[in-house]
Design an enzyme around this catalytic site. Structure first.
Site, short mmCIF file in Angstrom:
data_model
loop_
_atom_site.label_atom_id
_atom_site.label_comp_id
_atom_site.label_asym_id
_atom_site.label_seq_id
_atom_site.Cartn_x
_atom_site.Cartn_y
_atom_site.Cartn_z
N CYS A 149 67.81 21.49 38.74
CA CYS A 149 68.93 20.16 38.87
C CYS A 149 68.42 19.16 39.80
O CYS A 149 69.45 18.40 39.70
CB CYS A 149 69.99 20.98 40.06
N THR A 249 65.49 30.21 44.56
CA THR A 249 66.79 29.96 44.55
C THR A 249 67.95 29.86 45.60
O THR A 249 68.96 29.36 45.24
CB THR A 249 68.20 31.04 43.77
N HIS A 280 75.51 17.75 46.97
CA HIS A 280 75.15 19.06 45.16
C HIS A 280 76.01 19.76 45.09
O HIS A 280 76.65 19.81 44.06
CB HIS A 280 74.00 19.47 45.51
N THR A 284 78.22 27.74 45.15
CA THR A 284 78.20 28.30 45.72
C THR A 284 78.40 28.94 47.34
O THR A 284 77.72 28.23 48.04
CB THR A 284 76.47 29.32 44.71
N GLU A 291 73.09 23.24 52.43
CA GLU A 291 73.69 21.40 52.78
C GLU A 291 74.28 20.82 53.10
O GLU A 291 74.12 19.69 54.06
CB GLU A 291 74.46 21.22 50.87
N LYS A 312 81.03 18.45 41.34
CA LYS A 312 81.43 18.61 40.53
C LYS A 312 82.57 19.81 40.13
O LYS A 312 82.37 20.99 39.48
CB LYS A 312 80.11 20.65 40.76
N HIS A 317 79.35 21.59 36.80
CA HIS A 317 77.52 21.77 36.92
C HIS A 317 77.01 21.38 35.91
O HIS A 317 76.96 21.92 34.81
CB HIS A 317 76.96 23.25 37.71
N PHE A 376 66.67 24.63 41.84
CA PHE A 376 65.49 25.86 41.75
C PHE A 376 64.08 25.78 42.44
O PHE A 376 63.81 24.20 42.61
CB PHE A 376 66.27 26.49 40.63
#
Length: 397
Positions: A149, A249, A280, A284, A291, A312, A317, A376
């Site tokens: 991403c 991940t 970003h 999640t 972040e 987002k 996303h 990722f």
């Protein structure tokens, strides 16, 4: 001597609209484009919401030369047509061949590698780059980057380096992705998908809403920009790239912070000079926490005054397109002084130390904005843009 790099035009396509003006207006007005539950071929992960584009609507916006565009390149063609169309007087014979640097996760071709016997009939991850370069006559180097991403954010850095080192005077960089069943399956297996909306930095956040689209930015050197009379939209003054080397991940705050610090150091500014960060922010739990922790490491005492959002929350996303798309949004924040609100966020996670913009957009006047992308494999990219000497109105952003 390194040359300066300016953004002189941009084009966008997403569920919010088929051009940058409609995308921006939708963001500012809080347009909800999260669609009804989509029935994917596999019932195992059907019924999940998304912000996928209406392909027929996008095809209606295509230039005639791209009427045969494959599904995977439709949004890219719409965005690239807009970006080039807004550059009056571009005489391609008077500039070196123009490169096209495209970022994507799978080129929208993931299903063809999953389904037995289909892969051989497709050109793979670089197919959209090849198609767009040929249709728009971009005869410079064509490069396809796939680093999860962060792909299209990395594409912008690649294009900027060509200009900084004098290997190009004009370059096109961006992202083009078409979300497919296999993309959804992967995120579903990670239990990372939200059942309704994306709510970054909300303590009740439930995950990602997948979308697709495209964004294309035209970069130019100061000399060619002046020669053509193109007003700058922003200057790309810093960028950084890092890898956490931590987990496939899961991100790591110290690795993320390296990319941010590189961008700030290259620009020769202080963290306190940055007025807005487009995070970003996937929605999640771990991504948002890590972040936020990275921003705290970098901004320190300046963190409480920092405006930050993740767009987002509205766009979904956009996978490999996300970096370029959010860079284009960041440029529009500089142009207009408006930070679109995250209207899906009900409350701020108490562990977040920056000023989260929710409920209503904020009018401000940042001199510098940052756009961050995480991917990722521990990939991290940070882009730092500076306000141009003059601004155009929001209607032309």
């Amino acid at each position: 001597m390194m040359k300066r790099v300016f953004v002189v035009s941009l084009g966008m396509a997403s569920a919010l609209g088929a051009d940058s003006q409609h995308v921006w207006r939708g963001l500012v007005e809080g347009l909800d484009v999260v669609g009804a539950p989509r029935e994917w071929p596999s019932a195992a992960f059907g019924g999940l919401r998304s912000t996928l584009v209406d392909l027929q609507r996008m095809r209606d916006a295509l230039p005639e030369a791209c009427a045969d565009a494959p599904d995977t390149a439709v949004c890219g063609a719409v965005a690239l047509h807009e970006a080039l169309h807004k550059l009056p007087g571009l005489d391609r014979s008077a500039v070196p061949p123009i490169p096209l640097i495209l970022g994507t996760t799978s080129g929208g071709e993931m299903d063809h590698f999953v389904e037995s016997g289909e892969g051989a009939r497709h050109a793979g991850v670089g197919a959209s780059t090849d198609y767009l370069a040929e249709r728009f006559g971009l005869t410079g180097p064509r490069v396809t980057l796939s680093s999860a991403c962060t792909s299209s954010a990395a594409a912008l850095i690649h294009a900027a380096l060509l200009i900084r080192h004098g290997l190009a005077t004009v370059a096109v960089a961006g992202g083009c992705d078409r979300a497919r069943q296999a993309d959804v399956a992967g995120f579903h297996a990670l239990r990372a998908l939200s059942a309704d909306h994306c709510r970054p930095f909300d303590p009740e956040r439930g995950g990602i809403v997948i979308g697709d689209g495209a964004a294309m930015l035209v970069l130019a050197s100061e000399e060619v920009m002046a020669e053509h009379g193109w007003p700058p939209l922003a200057e790309l003054v810093g960028f950084g790239m890092s890898c956490d080397a931590f987990h496939a991940t899961a991100s790591d705050p110290t690795g993320i912070a390296i990319a941010l610090e590189q961008a700030i150091a290259m620009a020769g500014v202080e963290a306190a000079d940055i007025g807005y960060v487009n995070c970003h922010g996937t929605g999640t739990r771990l991504n948002d926490k890590n972040e936020a922790d990275a921003l705290a490491l970098v901004f320190k005492q300046a963190l409480p005054a920092l405006y930050a959002t993740s767009t987002k929350s509205q766009t979904g996303h956009l996978l490999g397109t996300a970096g370029a798309f959010e860079a284009a949004i960041s440029v529009q924040v500089l142009q207009t002084g408006v930070i679109p609100a995250m209207r899906t966020v009900r409350q701020r996670d108490p562990s977040v130390g920056f000023r989260l913009v929710t409920n209503a957009s904020v009018q401000t006047d940042p001199d510098f904005v940052m756009s961050n992308s995480l991917g990722f494999g521990g990939n991290n990219v940070s882009l730092l843009f500076k306000k141009p000497p003059t601004r155009r109105s929001a209607h032309h952003a």
